[in-house]
Write an enzyme that holds these catalytic residues in place. Structure first.
Site, PDB file in Angstrom:
ATOM      1  N   HIS A  55       0.852  -1.185   0.000  1.00 40.04           N
ATOM      2  CA  HIS A  55       0.000   0.000   0.000  1.00 40.04           C
ATOM      3  C   HIS A  55       0.893   1.242   0.000  1.00 40.04           C
ATOM      4  O   HIS A  55       2.005   1.215   0.533  1.00 40.04           O
ATOM      5  CB  HIS A  55      -0.903   0.024   1.233  1.00 40.04           C
ATOM      6  CG  HIS A  55      -1.919  -1.069   1.251  1.00 40.04           C
ATOM      7  ND1 HIS A  55      -2.927  -1.102   2.189  1.00 40.04           N
ATOM      8  CD2 HIS A  55      -2.097  -2.152   0.466  1.00 40.04           C
ATOM      9  CE1 HIS A  55      -3.681  -2.161   1.980  1.00 40.04           C
ATOM     10  NE2 HIS A  55      -3.187  -2.824   0.942  1.00 40.04           N
ATOM     11  N   GLU A  57       0.862   3.955   1.724  1.00 37.81           N
ATOM     12  CA  GLU A  57       1.258   4.429   3.048  1.00 37.81           C
ATOM     13  C   GLU A  57       2.326   3.531   3.675  1.00 37.81           C
ATOM     14  O   GLU A  57       3.317   4.027   4.214  1.00 37.81           O
ATOM     15  CB  GLU A  57       0.045   4.498   3.985  1.00 37.81           C
ATOM     16  CG  GLU A  57      -1.062   5.402   3.509  1.00 37.81           C
ATOM     17  CD  GLU A  57      -2.094   4.712   2.621  1.00 37.81           C
ATOM     18  OE1 GLU A  57      -3.203   5.247   2.498  1.00 37.81           O
ATOM     19  OE2 GLU A  57      -1.788   3.629   2.052  1.00 37.81           O
ATOM     20  N   CYS A  85      -5.631   2.048   6.122  1.00 43.07           N
ATOM     21  CA  CYS A  85      -6.237   0.810   6.611  1.00 43.07           C
ATOM     22  C   CYS A  85      -5.545   0.400   7.917  1.00 43.07           C
ATOM     23  O   CYS A  85      -4.597   1.045   8.372  1.00 43.07           O
ATOM     24  CB  CYS A  85      -6.114  -0.296   5.566  1.00 43.07           C
ATOM     25  SG  CYS A  85      -4.426  -0.917   5.342  1.00 43.07           S
ATOM     26  N   CYS A  88      -1.740  -0.190   7.382  1.00 40.19           N
ATOM     27  CA  CYS A  88      -1.003   1.056   7.202  1.00 40.19           C
ATOM     28  C   CYS A  88      -0.971   1.865   8.495  1.00 40.19           C
ATOM     29  O   CYS A  88       0.049   2.472   8.827  1.00 40.19           O
ATOM     30  CB  CYS A  88      -1.623   1.870   6.069  1.00 40.19           C
ATOM     31  SG  CYS A  88      -1.427   1.078   4.454  1.00 40.19           S
ATOM     32  N   ASP A 159     -14.520  -2.220 -11.171  1.00 38.42           N
ATOM     33  CA  ASP A 159     -15.646  -2.913 -11.856  1.00 38.42           C
ATOM     34  C   ASP A 159     -15.252  -4.282 -12.365  1.00 38.42           C
ATOM     35  O   ASP A 159     -14.177  -4.581 -12.680  1.00 38.42           O
ATOM     36  CB  ASP A 159     -16.142  -2.053 -13.032  1.00 38.42           C
ATOM     37  CG  ASP A 159     -16.629  -0.699 -12.584  1.00 38.42           C
ATOM     38  OD1 ASP A 159     -16.980  -0.550 -11.406  1.00 38.42           O
ATOM     39  OD2 ASP A 159     -16.630   0.219 -13.415  1.00 38.42           O
TER      40      ASP A 159
END
Length: 159
Positions: A55, A57, A85, A88, A159
């Protein structure tokens, strides 16, 4: 002289666009010192580097902890497009970064990602994670002024 929170968050949004262009998930983060100087920027690296912990971060914290000591990081701010999250937040906590500013909430991110298995988003505010620790980490966010811009980068991705 430090810029506004919105200035740094918009720079994070640009980094998140670059992350998506490079084949990664659309997240971006940056670190400033106490005077507002940008020390480093980081996009997500989990896909291109096959790193589940990649991630933006956490990757930024990993780099920052190699470059700077905890005493210095205590006066730094980590800016990020989306609320950190739990993973992180833990990295931020252990590195000793003293302030976090984010554009949109984890809950808003969950609305964007849905049940996409690539990003099984927590509904766990970083404030709750930090409140369980012993360090005083200041948190600011979300910022309605940039929330839609941050969300826009995610449109069509999940999507």
């Amino acid at each position: 002289m430090a810029e506004s929170n919105e200035y740094y968050l918009r720079r994070c949004i640009q980094v998140s666009r670059e992350s998506r262009e490079h084949g990664n998930t659309p997240f971006g983060a940056l670190l400033t010192d106490k005077d507002g100087n940008i020390l480093m920027e980081q996009e997500n690296i989990e896909i291109t580097q096959r790193d589940a912990t990649g991630h933006a971060e956490t990757a930024l914290v990993r780099r920052a902890s190699h470059e700077y000591g905890r005493a210095f990081l205590k006066d730094c701010t980590l800016y990020t497009t989306a609320e950190p999250c739990a993973m992180c937040s833990g990295a931020i906590y252990w590195a000793g970064i003293g302030r976090v500013v984010y554009g949109m909430t984890e809950r808003r991110l969950l609305q964007l990602t849905g049940s996409n298995e690539q990003n099984p988003t927590f509904d766990l505010p970083c404030r709750d994670v930090f409140a369980r620790g012993q360090k005083d980490i200041k948190v600011e966010g979300p910022f309605p002024e940039v929330e839609e811009e941050a969300a826009e980068v995610h449109k069509g991705y999940w999507d």
